[in-house]
Scaffold this motif. Sequence first.
Motif, PDB file in Angstrom:
ATOM      1  N   MET A   1       0.811  -1.181   0.000  1.00 44.91           N
ATOM      2  CA  MET A   1       0.000   0.000   0.000  1.00 44.91           C
ATOM      3  C   MET A   1       0.867   1.264   0.000  1.00 44.91           C
ATOM      4  SD  MET A   1      -3.049   0.849   0.103  1.00 44.91           S
ATOM      5  CE  MET A   1      -4.380   1.635   0.817  1.00 44.91           C
ATOM      6  N   LEU A   2       1.945   1.231   0.773  1.00 50.39           N
ATOM      7  CA  LEU A   2       2.850   2.365   0.855  1.00 50.39           C
ATOM      8  C   LEU A   2       3.511   2.633  -0.496  1.00 50.39           C
ATOM      9  CD1 LEU A   2       4.192   4.493   2.630  1.00 50.39           C
ATOM     10  CD2 LEU A   2       5.933   2.804   3.194  1.00 50.39           C
ATOM     11  N   VAL A   3       3.848   1.581  -1.239  1.00 53.32           N
ATOM     12  CA  VAL A   3       4.466   1.727  -2.562  1.00 53.32           C
ATOM     13  C   VAL A   3       3.492   2.389  -3.521  1.00 53.32           C
ATOM     14  CG1 VAL A   3       5.394   0.443  -4.523  1.00 53.32           C
ATOM     15  CG2 VAL A   3       5.994  -0.237  -2.194  1.00 53.32           C
ATOM     16  N   ALA A   4       2.244   2.027  -3.455  1.00 55.35           N
ATOM     17  CA  ALA A   4       1.230   2.619  -4.327  1.00 55.35           C
ATOM     18  C   ALA A   4       1.070   4.112  -4.022  1.00 55.35           C
ATOM     19  CB  ALA A   4      -0.093   1.890  -4.165  1.00 55.35           C
ATOM     20  N   VAL A   5       1.118   4.494  -2.770  1.00 51.75           N
ATOM     21  CA  VAL A   5       1.001   5.899  -2.397  1.00 51.75           C
ATOM     22  C   VAL A   5       2.217   6.680  -2.891  1.00 51.75           C
ATOM     23  CG1 VAL A   5       0.942   7.485  -0.414  1.00 51.75           C
ATOM     24  CG2 VAL A   5      -0.495   5.444  -0.414  1.00 51.75           C
ATOM     25  N   LEU A   6       3.407   6.106  -2.761  1.00 56.02           N
ATOM     26  CA  LEU A   6       4.621   6.760  -3.237  1.00 56.02           C
ATOM     27  C   LEU A   6       4.607   6.939  -4.756  1.00 56.02           C
ATOM     28  CD1 LEU A   6       7.365   5.112  -0.988  1.00 56.02           C
ATOM     29  CD2 LEU A   6       6.456   7.435  -0.868  1.00 56.02           C
ATOM     30  N   ALA A   8       1.916   7.184  -6.613  1.00 58.19           N
ATOM     31  CA  ALA A   8       0.905   8.199  -6.898  1.00 58.19           C
ATOM     32  C   ALA A   8       1.452   9.596  -6.613  1.00 58.19           C
ATOM     33  CB  ALA A   8      -0.346   7.929  -6.056  1.00 58.19           C
ATOM     34  N   LEU A   9       2.191   9.759  -5.533  1.00 61.74           N
ATOM     35  CA  LEU A   9       2.792  11.054  -5.230  1.00 61.74           C
ATOM     36  C   LEU A   9       3.836  11.441  -6.278  1.00 61.74           C
ATOM     37  CD1 LEU A   9       3.213  10.917  -1.339  1.00 61.74           C
ATOM     38  CD2 LEU A   9       1.678  12.377  -2.649  1.00 61.74           C
ATOM     39  N   ALA A  10       4.635  10.488  -6.711  1.00 59.96           N
ATOM     40  CA  ALA A  10       5.656  10.768  -7.734  1.00 59.96           C
ATOM     41  C   ALA A  10       4.993  11.207  -9.036  1.00 59.96           C
ATOM     42  CB  ALA A  10       6.525   9.539  -7.956  1.00 59.96           C
ATOM     43  N   LEU A  11       3.923  10.532  -9.422  1.00 58.33           N
ATOM     44  CA  LEU A  11       3.210  10.911 -10.637  1.00 58.33           C
ATOM     45  C   LEU A  11       2.536  12.277 -10.484  1.00 58.33           C
ATOM     46  CD1 LEU A  11       1.625   7.502 -11.677  1.00 58.33           C
ATOM     47  CD2 LEU A  11       3.541   8.683 -12.757  1.00 58.33           C
ATOM     48  N   ALA A  12       2.069  12.586  -9.294  1.00 57.06           N
ATOM     49  CA  ALA A  12       1.390  13.861  -9.072  1.00 57.06           C
ATOM     50  C   ALA A  12       2.369  15.026  -9.128  1.00 57.06           C
ATOM     51  CB  ALA A  12       0.673  13.833  -7.725  1.00 57.06           C
ATOM     52  N   TYR A  13       3.622  14.811  -8.739  1.00 53.13           N
ATOM     53  CA  TYR A  13       4.602  15.892  -8.713  1.00 53.13           C
ATOM     54  C   TYR A  13       5.371  16.065 -10.028  1.00 53.13           C
ATOM     55  CZ  TYR A  13       3.998  16.547  -3.714  1.00 53.13           C
ATOM     56  OH  TYR A  13       3.484  16.824  -2.482  1.00 53.13           O
ATOM     57  N   THR A  14       5.245  15.159 -10.968  1.00 53.14           N
ATOM     58  CA  THR A  14       6.026  15.285 -12.212  1.00 53.14           C
ATOM     59  C   THR A  14       5.584  16.485 -13.048  1.00 53.14           C
ATOM     60  OG1 THR A  14       4.556  13.714 -13.315  1.00 53.14           O
ATOM     61  CG2 THR A  14       6.621  12.847 -12.403  1.00 53.14           C
ATOM     62  N   TYR A  15       4.278  16.730 -13.174  1.00 52.37           N
ATOM     63  CA  TYR A  15       3.818  17.849 -13.996  1.00 52.37           C
ATOM     64  C   TYR A  15       4.234  19.200 -13.408  1.00 52.37           C
ATOM     65  CZ  TYR A  15       0.869  21.026 -16.586  1.00 52.37           C
ATOM     66  OH  TYR A  15       0.415  22.068 -17.353  1.00 52.37           O
ATOM     67  N   PRO A  16       4.038  19.451 -12.120  1.00 51.17           N
ATOM     68  CA  PRO A  16       4.491  20.743 -11.570  1.00 51.17           C
ATOM     69  C   PRO A  16       6.005  20.928 -11.688  1.00 51.17           C
ATOM     70  CG  PRO A  16       2.957  19.708 -10.059  1.00 51.17           C
ATOM     71  CD  PRO A  16       3.250  18.711 -11.120  1.00 51.17           C
ATOM     72  N   ILE A  17       6.760  19.884 -11.544  1.00 50.75           N
ATOM     73  CA  ILE A  17       8.214  19.996 -11.680  1.00 50.75           C
ATOM     74  C   ILE A  17       8.583  20.331 -13.123  1.00 50.75           C
ATOM     75  CG2 ILE A  17      10.366  18.673 -11.611  1.00 50.75           C
ATOM     76  CD1 ILE A  17       9.266  17.275  -9.123  1.00 50.75           C
ATOM     77  N   ARG A  18       7.904  19.719 -14.078  1.00 53.22           N
ATOM     78  CA  ARG A  18       8.167  20.010 -15.488  1.00 53.22           C
ATOM     79  C   ARG A  18       7.817  21.462 -15.812  1.00 53.22           C
ATOM     80  NH1 ARG A  18       5.040  18.161 -20.707  1.00 53.22           N
ATOM     81  NH2 ARG A  18       3.373  18.554 -19.242  1.00 53.22           N
ATOM     82  N   VAL A  19       6.688  21.952 -15.303  1.00 51.94           N
ATOM     83  CA  VAL A  19       6.286  23.339 -15.519  1.00 51.94           C
ATOM     84  C   VAL A  19       7.315  24.278 -14.898  1.00 51.94           C
ATOM     85  CG1 VAL A  19       4.555  25.082 -14.909  1.00 51.94           C
ATOM     86  CG2 VAL A  19       3.837  22.843 -15.735  1.00 51.94           C
ATOM     87  N   TYR A  20       7.789  23.949 -13.693  1.00 50.31           N
ATOM     88  CA  TYR A  20       8.793  24.776 -13.024  1.00 50.31           C
ATOM     89  C   TYR A  20      10.074  24.841 -13.849  1.00 50.31           C
ATOM     90  CZ  TYR A  20      12.359  26.125  -9.655  1.00 50.31           C
ATOM     91  OH  TYR A  20      13.412  26.733  -9.036  1.00 50.31           O
TER      92      TYR A  20
END
Length: 120
Positions: A1-6, A8-20
């Motif tokens: 479960m912890l791996v799935a959350v990690l 999901a968080l990694a995928l959620a942060y990729t777009y803002p990092i790319r925009v930055y």
Amino acid sequence: MLVAVLIALALAYTYPIRVYLNQQSDIAEMQSAQAAQREKIKELQDQAALWKDPNYIKTQARSRFFMVLPGEELLILLSDPDGAARDAGLPPPGATPPEPDPWYDTLWSSVEAANAESAR
């Protein structure tokens, strides 16, 4: 479960990092364009300062417009080696002479000329 959350968080942060990162590259590009514009403005200001000097204006009038002071005579030397060679009936300097016809063209033209004479 912890791996799935990690994940999901990694995928959620990729777009803002790319925009930055894109914004940072845009900022760097604009800063370099601004520096180039500042340099161009500095060059133009230096050139404008030159035009405030009366001696510079006189020098430019003499060289650009062939102006002279009263009592002076203007002498303009023209250098046209191509025109001089053309007037003399010579090939222009640096021009390569035309290539002679290949031997087989010369031979064939003589055969055609002989054939034309015999047909008359």
